[in-house]
Each structure stands twice: as structure tokens, then as C-alpha cells.
Design a protein around this motif. Sequence first.
Motif, PDB file in Angstrom:
ATOM      1  N   THR A  40       6.177 -20.874   8.915  1.00  0.00           N
ATOM      2  CA  THR A  40       5.433 -21.281   7.730  1.00  0.00           C
ATOM      3  C   THR A  40       4.558 -20.132   7.252  1.00  0.00           C
ATOM      4  N   TRP A  41       4.989 -19.504   6.175  1.00  0.00           N
ATOM      5  CA  TRP A  41       4.212 -18.415   5.576  1.00  0.00           C
ATOM      6  C   TRP A  41       3.576 -18.932   4.297  1.00  0.00           C
ATOM      7  N   SER A  42       2.277 -18.894   4.217  1.00  0.00           N
ATOM      8  CA  SER A  42       1.596 -19.332   2.999  1.00  0.00           C
ATOM      9  C   SER A  42       1.686 -18.239   1.947  1.00  0.00           C
ATOM     10  N   ARG A  43       1.363 -18.587   0.720  1.00  0.00           N
ATOM     11  CA  ARG A  43       1.354 -17.576  -0.346  1.00  0.00           C
ATOM     12  C   ARG A  43       0.337 -16.480  -0.045  1.00  0.00           C
ATOM     13  N   THR A  44      -0.757 -16.867   0.573  1.00  0.00           N
ATOM     14  CA  THR A  44      -1.760 -15.866   0.961  1.00  0.00           C
ATOM     15  C   THR A  44      -1.176 -14.886   1.968  1.00  0.00           C
ATOM     16  N   ASP A  45      -0.403 -15.406   2.932  1.00  0.00           N
ATOM     17  CA  ASP A  45       0.265 -14.539   3.902  1.00  0.00           C
ATOM     18  C   ASP A  45       1.225 -13.581   3.204  1.00  0.00           C
ATOM     19  N   LEU A  46       2.024 -14.124   2.294  1.00  0.00           N
ATOM     20  CA  LEU A  46       3.031 -13.310   1.612  1.00  0.00           C
ATOM     21  C   LEU A  46       2.394 -12.247   0.736  1.00  0.00           C
ATOM     22  N   GLU A  47       1.324 -12.612   0.026  1.00  0.00           N
ATOM     23  CA  GLU A  47       0.619 -11.631  -0.801  1.00  0.00           C
ATOM     24  C   GLU A  47       0.012 -10.530   0.061  1.00  0.00           C
ATOM     25  N   ARG A  48      -0.514 -10.922   1.210  1.00  0.00           N
ATOM     26  CA  ARG A  48      -1.104  -9.930   2.127  1.00  0.00           C
ATOM     27  C   ARG A  48      -0.043  -8.964   2.639  1.00  0.00           C
ATOM     28  N   LEU A  49       1.116  -9.483   3.011  1.00  0.00           N
ATOM     29  CA  LEU A  49       2.186  -8.625   3.525  1.00  0.00           C
ATOM     30  C   LEU A  49       2.717  -7.689   2.445  1.00  0.00           C
ATOM     31  N   ASP A  50       2.848  -8.188   1.217  1.00  0.00           N
ATOM     32  CA  ASP A  50       3.257  -7.306   0.119  1.00  0.00           C
ATOM     33  C   ASP A  50       2.223  -6.214  -0.104  1.00  0.00           C
ATOM     34  N   ARG A  51       0.951  -6.594  -0.016  1.00  0.00           N
ATOM     35  CA  ARG A  51      -0.126  -5.618  -0.211  1.00  0.00           C
ATOM     36  C   ARG A  51      -0.103  -4.559   0.896  1.00  0.00           C
ATOM     37  N   GLU A  52       0.113  -4.984   2.130  1.00  0.00           N
ATOM     38  CA  GLU A  52       0.185  -4.036   3.240  1.00  0.00           C
ATOM     39  C   GLU A  52       1.415  -3.133   3.116  1.00  0.00           C
ATOM     40  N   THR A  53       2.500  -3.679   2.575  1.00  0.00           N
ATOM     41  CA  THR A  53       3.695  -2.860   2.338  1.00  0.00           C
ATOM     42  C   THR A  53       3.395  -1.771   1.320  1.00  0.00           C
ATOM     43  N   ARG A  54       2.708  -2.138   0.219  1.00  0.00           N
ATOM     44  CA  ARG A  54       2.353  -1.134  -0.798  1.00  0.00           C
ATOM     45  C   ARG A  54       1.403  -0.091  -0.223  1.00  0.00           C
ATOM     46  N   THR A  55       0.472  -0.529   0.608  1.00  0.00           N
ATOM     47  CA  THR A  55      -0.450   0.413   1.243  1.00  0.00           C
ATOM     48  C   THR A  55       0.314   1.404   2.112  1.00  0.00           C
ATOM     49  N   THR A  56       1.304   0.902   2.842  1.00  0.00           N
ATOM     50  CA  THR A  56       2.118   1.783   3.684  1.00  0.00           C
ATOM     51  C   THR A  56       2.888   2.786   2.840  1.00  0.00           C
ATOM     52  N   LEU A  57       3.453   2.331   1.714  1.00  0.00           N
ATOM     53  CA  LEU A  57       4.161   3.243   0.812  1.00  0.00           C
ATOM     54  C   LEU A  57       3.227   4.323   0.285  1.00  0.00           C
ATOM     55  N   THR A  58       1.991   3.937  -0.032  1.00  0.00           N
ATOM     56  CA  THR A  58       1.013   4.901  -0.519  1.00  0.00           C
ATOM     57  C   THR A  58       0.662   5.919   0.562  1.00  0.00           C
ATOM     58  N   GLN A  59       0.521   5.457   1.788  1.00  0.00           N
ATOM     59  CA  GLN A  59       0.202   6.360   2.896  1.00  0.00           C
ATOM     60  C   GLN A  59       1.276   7.419   3.098  1.00  0.00           C
ATOM     61  N   TYR A  60       2.515   7.055   2.758  1.00  0.00           N
ATOM     62  CA  TYR A  60       3.623   8.001   2.915  1.00  0.00           C
ATOM     63  C   TYR A  60       3.947   8.720   1.594  1.00  0.00           C
ATOM     64  N   CYS A  61       3.017   8.629   0.620  1.00  0.00           N
ATOM     65  CA  CYS A  61       3.134   9.340  -0.665  1.00  0.00           C
ATOM     66  C   CYS A  61       4.356   8.918  -1.475  1.00  0.00           C
ATOM     67  N   VAL A  62       4.818   7.705  -1.285  1.00  0.00           N
ATOM     68  CA  VAL A  62       5.959   7.193  -2.043  1.00  0.00           C
ATOM     69  C   VAL A  62       5.491   6.394  -3.252  1.00  0.00           C
ATOM     70  N   LEU A  63       4.264   5.891  -3.210  1.00  0.00           N
ATOM     71  CA  LEU A  63       3.707   5.086  -4.296  1.00  0.00           C
ATOM     72  C   LEU A  63       2.305   5.581  -4.613  1.00  0.00           C
ATOM     73  N   HIS A  64       2.071   5.874  -5.892  1.00  0.00           N
ATOM     74  CA  HIS A  64       0.733   6.273  -6.316  1.00  0.00           C
ATOM     75  C   HIS A  64      -0.195   5.058  -6.225  1.00  0.00           C
ATOM     76  N   PRO A  65      -1.422   5.232  -5.706  1.00  0.00           N
ATOM     77  CA  PRO A  65      -2.303   4.066  -5.499  1.00  0.00           C
ATOM     78  C   PRO A  65      -2.659   3.307  -6.767  1.00  0.00           C
ATOM     79  N   ASN A  66      -2.538   3.966  -7.932  1.00  0.00           N
ATOM     80  CA  ASN A  66      -2.895   3.288  -9.174  1.00  0.00           C
ATOM     81  C   ASN A  66      -1.686   2.897 -10.017  1.00  0.00           C
TER      82      ASN A  66
END
Length: 469
Positions: free
Chosen positions: A153-179
Amino acid sequence: MLNRSSYGYSLDQSRKLTHLFYVDDLKLFARGRQQLEGELELVRGFSEDIGMIFGLDKCATISVKRGKLEREENMVLIDGQVLPTLGTEERYKYLGVQETYEIRQRENKEEVEKELFSRIKKVLNTQLSAKNKMTAINIWAIPAFIYTAGVLTWSRTDLERLDRETRTTLTQYCVLHPNSAIERLYIPRRESGRGLSSLENVYLKEESRIKTFFLQSNLPVHHLQQPEVDLPSTNTYLTQGYLYPQTEGTLMAIQDQVVPTRAYAKYIMKQNIENTKCRLCNNVEETVQHLSSGCSTIANTKYLSRHNNMGKVVHQFMCLREQLLQEFVPHHIYEPTTVREGNEIKIYWDLTVQTDPGAEHNRPDMVVWNKRRKSAIIIDFTVPLDQNLAKVYGEKIAKYETLSRQMKQTYGLEKVEIKPLVISCNGLVHRKTVEHLREMDLPSNTITWMQKAVILATVSIIRQVLFPH
């Protein structure tokens, strides 16, 4: 055999559950210990007949009475084999999910998250192109998470958090600009996005499919609102994935207008910036549009180089078509000669065309003379801002109209065509550019190399101006 037997756990008066079976993973359900022994013997006998045996190290039994797990003695089969009974704190894994008489949500979710981000980081640590990294995440990392849809059971809050952490990881590896625009990250590449699957979207879609089998979740379709844009050609750099991840990330930030220009820093980031004028020309506001294609200080250097690089691609493919060159080389090392001539074709590069009377605009980027057909093609390249795509095409036609008439009169030509080739500084391809390349019988990958020359130059300009060190 199991379904035809009298064994099984009754769900209601008309339905019973005897087993769950996937390939060689089997889970049996029974009303009590005696029934379970009967089911086990049925399975054991059939397995023996087909030459298979129980993997006892992976087998176990549990007993649940009135919603509580009870400890019972180990199960002994007729042939003497023993199946252990799980204790109250022990677990077993069925199809990748840790279970007892219930699914332990917290423990499973922690393990799934750990596996998801482990796979994402392994992909980002590779030397794959930007497109292939996104593809690898979609088909190898995200399925490790989506596999649990309808089970955990993944809530929408869980899913939004995981998507956000995925974007943060992409940014850390210079694949996604933070803005960069978040929405664009999840749009398919053929529609001008980067093609990453959103955990929230794919999870909810899979959950819906499990529940209904036929309902589908349709994502919004995004279109460029410019009819003069050839969308498939414009998205070549996304669909073919020829850019490095960092380059693609920077380009997306430029297109999203989130690079740290002085105007952006002051008005969007709310930083204490006293002067928002361009650091190069000091004439107008320093915006990403101004730096990309409007600064007079670099017009005759960096912009001209970008313009020429795009033109070098066309010149080279034209010479290859006429067998005036033997092989294709990257645009940055190719130097066109002023005149190239074969049996039927003569090609001018940045050369004045003499006519009588003279024309004001008499030095197009290229002129291709066809001796046999007594015709000529005036080719001019331009790299405008996105919003000026249609405007500059019309201006180029008007600019060389007089020259085309005078060339026909002076040289006795039957036809003179004007073919402006337009790709914006962000890589938007004018639909007429695609048509003209096809009319000139140039190979389909010409547009790919032209766009690549423009995009790499634009990214280089922005980096050199905003990040000089």
C-alpha cells in the motif's frame, strides 16, 4: 487436479481457493492441517511423475486460526520429507514479497525503496547516453518498484516523495537541472520531454489495471503550439538520444529558462542583484533568450560559428552527394572551400554572386549551380529564437527575391529557388527545412547533424557566459 479436488479454503458458498501458482512457485490453501497434507501429497505425487522434486529449503507451512498465527509441529510427508512450520517472527518470500500470514508492509516497502534507488544509481553511474539512461531506469529500476502495485500500500504522499527523491538523485548526478520543469521530465521524448516514467503515474496505472484489467490511465498530450515546427525532426535529439546526459540536462534548463542569468537571479530567485544588464554587452536585460541569440557582443563570433557549423553540415552532404568529397567528418573540423565544382554541379560557399544590375543582398551562405538543368538554388542558414521561427523564414525569402531574378537574367537560368534552412537556437526545426532537404535529395540524417551542431553550440555559449570557470 487441485481445483477438481475437495480441498481448498472457501471464500463463499460458490467459490474456493486451492492455490496460487506462477511457473514453479506454488502456494497452497487449505481449511486445516489434514486438508493441507492431502494437497501436499497430491502435488508431491504429480511432481514425482514429471521428474520434479520439492525444494525443501524454500518450503514452509503456517497455520492461522481466527486471524492469529499459531505455532504447530513440522509437516511430515508420506515419503518422510519434512516441511518446517514458520515461527511467529519468521517470514517467507513469495514472488519477491516477504510474507507471514500477512504482508509486512513496512519491511517490504523499506526493501523495495532500497532496491529501487540502488538500481537508479547503478544506471546513472554508467556511460550510457541521456536517452538510454532514462530507458534503463524505466525498464530495469522502476519495475522493481511497480512490481509491488496492488500488493503493498503506497499512498500518494509516498509516491510523490519517491518521485521527488528520484529527481534529487538525477540532479546529484548532473542529469537534471535543479530548476528544470518537473512536468517535462515525464513527457515522452517524441513530445519534447525526457521520457522518464513517473513512479506515481505508473504505480496508479498498474494498480488500476490489476483491479479492472481494462481501464487505462491516459496521460495528457503536450504539443508545441507552432504550426511551422516539424515536431518529429525537432525531437530528433530526444528520440535518438545522441546528447551526453549533462548536455541534455543543460539544454532542458535553457529551454525551461531556469539557468542563472542576472534577470532570473533577481526576479525569480529573489537574489540581491543590482545590475540585471547583460554582462557582455551591458545594453539589455540578461535573459536566456538574449544570451542564446540576441547579444551583439558575440554575434560575430559565437553566433556566427554556430550558424556556420550548421551550414557546414549541409555543404558537406551536398559535396558527398556529388562525389566531391570522399567521407563525412564532424562539422567542427570541416572547412568548406569557397568553390567546389564537378561535372554538373558547382557549389559556392559564402561567395558574392555578381549580377547586372547588382543586388543589395548578393552573398548568400550557399549557392548550388546545376549546369545541365540551367538552374540554381540559393541556400541561407539562420538560427533564430524559437518564437521567430516563422518570421525569419519569410524574411529570408524576401531578402533574396531580387538576387534570384537577376541571377536568371544574368546567367540565362531557367529556374532559381530560394531555400532558407531554419533551426532555432533551442533546436526547433522549421517544417520547410525538412521539405527543402528532401527536395535537394540530401540524406535523412542531415537534419540530425544540423540540429546537433546548433544545440551543442547553444549549450556551449550559455556555459561559457554563465559558468566561465
